[in-house]
Design a protein around this motif. Structure first.
Motif: not given
Length: 120
Positions: A107-111, A113-120
């Motif tokens: 499972x992917x959990x997105x919180x 206030x946290x910055x995520x980096x997405x690689x395209x």
């Protein structure tokens, strides 16, 4: 009277012009009456024929209207069936039935206030 006198020809009765005209007028009136009665009979026959032809056409039209009504009902039923088959629920159910079950899911959990980096 004189018994020896024999009339060889009998005289025809006197016919006046007035009597002849009266007879012609009677003939003309009777002829006109017969012609008018005949004309009325022809119109009556024509009327009956037209009524019968129209009744036959209306019967055919009525049959076509009944058939049209039945086809419209059938079309509505088919439209409902198509809408039911194209609905999301039926598509999901079909997709779920065709999918394989996962044994160990990740499972992917997105919180927040946290910055995520997405690689395209």
């Amino acid at each position: 009277m004189y018994p020896k006198i024999v009339l060889s020809e009998e005289k025809s009765p006197f016919v006046s012009k007035r009597w002849k005209e009266k007879q012609n007028i009677k003939f003309d009136i009777n002829f006109t009456y017969i012609i008018m009665v005949g004309f009325i009979c022809l119109l009556l026959i024509y009327y009956i024929w037209i009524i019968n032809a129209n009744a036959t056409k209306w019967f055919s039209i009525r049959q076509l209207e009944i058939e049209k009504k039945n086809l419209m009902i059938e079309k509505e039923q088919l439209d409902v069936k198509i809408a039911e088959l194209e609905s999301l629920n039926s598509i999901k159910e079909e997709d779920i039935q065709n999918m394989d079950k996962v044994e160990n899911p990740d499972y992917l959990v997105i919180k927040e206030g946290v910055n995520y980096v997405y690689n395209n």
